[in-house]
Enzyme design. Sequence first.
Site, PDB file in Angstrom:
ATOM      1  N   GLY A 107      -4.432   1.078   3.815  1.00 12.23           N
ATOM      2  CA  GLY A 107      -3.344   1.345   4.364  1.00 12.23           C
ATOM      3  C   GLY A 107      -2.090   0.397   4.813  1.00 12.23           C
ATOM      4  O   GLY A 107      -1.053   0.552   4.392  1.00 12.23           O
ATOM      5  N   SER A 108      -2.567  -1.415   3.698  1.00  5.12           N
ATOM      6  CA  SER A 108      -1.211  -1.951   3.972  1.00  5.12           C
ATOM      7  C   SER A 108      -0.352  -1.097   2.822  1.00  5.12           C
ATOM      8  O   SER A 108       1.431  -1.765   3.746  1.00  5.12           O
ATOM      9  CB  SER A 108      -1.550  -3.497   3.355  1.00  5.12           C
ATOM     10  OG  SER A 108      -1.986  -3.151   1.620  1.00  5.12           O
ATOM     11  N   ASN A 109      -0.017  -0.759   2.207  1.00  4.35           N
ATOM     12  CA  ASN A 109       1.208   0.033   1.040  1.00  4.35           C
ATOM     13  C   ASN A 109       1.559   0.902   1.932  1.00  4.35           C
ATOM     14  O   ASN A 109       3.200   1.102   1.519  1.00  4.35           O
ATOM     15  CB  ASN A 109       0.998   0.555  -0.172  1.00  4.35           C
ATOM     16  CG  ASN A 109       0.644  -0.737  -1.174  1.00  4.35           C
ATOM     17  OD1 ASN A 109       1.395  -0.856  -2.140  1.00  4.35           O
ATOM     18  ND2 ASN A 109      -1.056  -1.021  -1.788  1.00  4.35           N
ATOM     19  N   ASN A 197       2.403   8.067  -7.899  1.00  2.00           N
ATOM     20  CA  ASN A 197       0.556   7.192  -8.100  1.00  2.00           C
ATOM     21  C   ASN A 197       0.779   5.621  -7.964  1.00  2.00           C
ATOM     22  O   ASN A 197       1.587   5.192  -8.808  1.00  2.00           O
ATOM     23  CB  ASN A 197      -0.458   8.078  -8.393  1.00  2.00           C
ATOM     24  CG  ASN A 197      -1.977   6.916  -7.973  1.00  2.00           C
ATOM     25  OD1 ASN A 197      -2.046   6.689  -6.963  1.00  2.00           O
ATOM     26  ND2 ASN A 197      -2.252   6.688  -9.176  1.00  2.00           N
ATOM     27  N   HIS A 199      -1.327   2.247  -9.340  1.00  2.00           N
ATOM     28  CA  HIS A 199      -2.534   2.026  -9.606  1.00  2.00           C
ATOM     29  C   HIS A 199      -2.580   0.424  -9.800  1.00  2.00           C
ATOM     30  O   HIS A 199      -1.405  -0.073 -10.844  1.00  2.00           O
ATOM     31  CB  HIS A 199      -2.509   2.418 -11.131  1.00  2.00           C
ATOM     32  CG  HIS A 199      -4.247   2.499 -11.970  1.00  2.00           C
ATOM     33  ND1 HIS A 199      -5.462   3.165 -11.411  1.00  2.00           N
ATOM     34  CD2 HIS A 199      -4.519   1.480 -12.916  1.00  2.00           C
ATOM     35  CE1 HIS A 199      -6.188   2.486 -11.881  1.00  2.00           C
ATOM     36  NE2 HIS A 199      -5.749   1.492 -12.936  1.00  2.00           N
ATOM     37  N   ASP A 240      -4.794   8.851 -13.648  1.00  2.00           N
ATOM     38  CA  ASP A 240      -3.882   7.824 -13.797  1.00  2.00           C
ATOM     39  C   ASP A 240      -3.158   7.667 -15.090  1.00  2.00           C
ATOM     40  O   ASP A 240      -3.187   6.960 -16.334  1.00  2.00           O
ATOM     41  CB  ASP A 240      -4.873   6.024 -14.329  1.00  2.00           C
ATOM     42  CG  ASP A 240      -5.601   6.370 -13.064  1.00  2.00           C
ATOM     43  OD1 ASP A 240      -5.050   6.337 -11.870  1.00  2.00           O
ATOM     44  OD2 ASP A 240      -6.671   5.841 -12.736  1.00  2.00           O
TER      45      ASP A 240
END
Length: 285
Positions: A107-109, A197, A199, A240
């Site tokens: 969960g760093s982002n 998202n 990626h 993606d």
Amino acid sequence: MFKKWKEKWKVSWLQFTLIICTFACGGSLCGFAGKKLLAFRLLEKNALYFIIYIITISILWPFCVLLISIPLGQFAFFKNYLQRMANTMTGKGKGNKYIAIFASGAGSNAAKIIEHLQNNQHIQVALIVCNKPQAGVLNIAKANNIETLLIEKDQFFRGDAYINVLNTKNINFIVLAGFLWKVPAALIKAYPNKIINIHPALLPKYGGKGMYGHFVHEAVVANGETESGITIHYVNENFDEGKHIFQASCAVSKADTPATVAAKIQQLEHQHFSRVVEEVVLTAK
Ligand code: GAR
């Protein structure tokens, strides 16, 4: 007309029927109670009577629909509905956007996005959605007092993809930050161009099923690539493949390992993702 409302409220036909029943029964109860109250006051049926009647039923109506919504299991919907109505009337929270971050890793982002948006008057991270009970992102949510929703595979893929829950929390944008399940078509339809998202590669290279996290960096190093990077994109029904919003790259040298590439990529993600999220959410219609 019914279909339009159903889509606007993002509910199933069963819930839609229960909502309409609540409106109908709540309205009748309100009319009945209003008349009884005014009869009790022994008012004559003149113009003043009708003005007092309209004021009385306007005050009674929210209480009546809330009361009826309880046995019909629609209390959460009506609580939000009335709250939104009150906000519209008072101008409070006008145009606010509520984000759900879907994440299943450290969960760093997610943490960076929460930090970046904490003083934003128009965007609020309202929910963290996660599919792993042990995921680090749940601690980040707790530390920031953000509600969490632990999702279960069957309901996500074969059920309603939790659209009702997202709807009752007024979520109008979804950010995938390390979420590895494919997003079901129903959810994409409910949030058109409102799911993005990140990626950890320069798509279209190193994307698709099974290409996530360290697998991407291992493939990049194994293939002797001289650069890698990040792609922020809209989500469509294929892994993606949605329209690109932003890319940033970094050099990869012969000395790099998957771990050093991962560190470079994480630095790019932390540098750009929250800002891009803010821009996209603010400009989304
Ligand atoms: C990020 O590197 C993100 O790009 C990647 O998962 C990581 C989550 O890190 N996502 C994918 O690979 C999706 N295909 P975080 O939990 O520290 O934010």
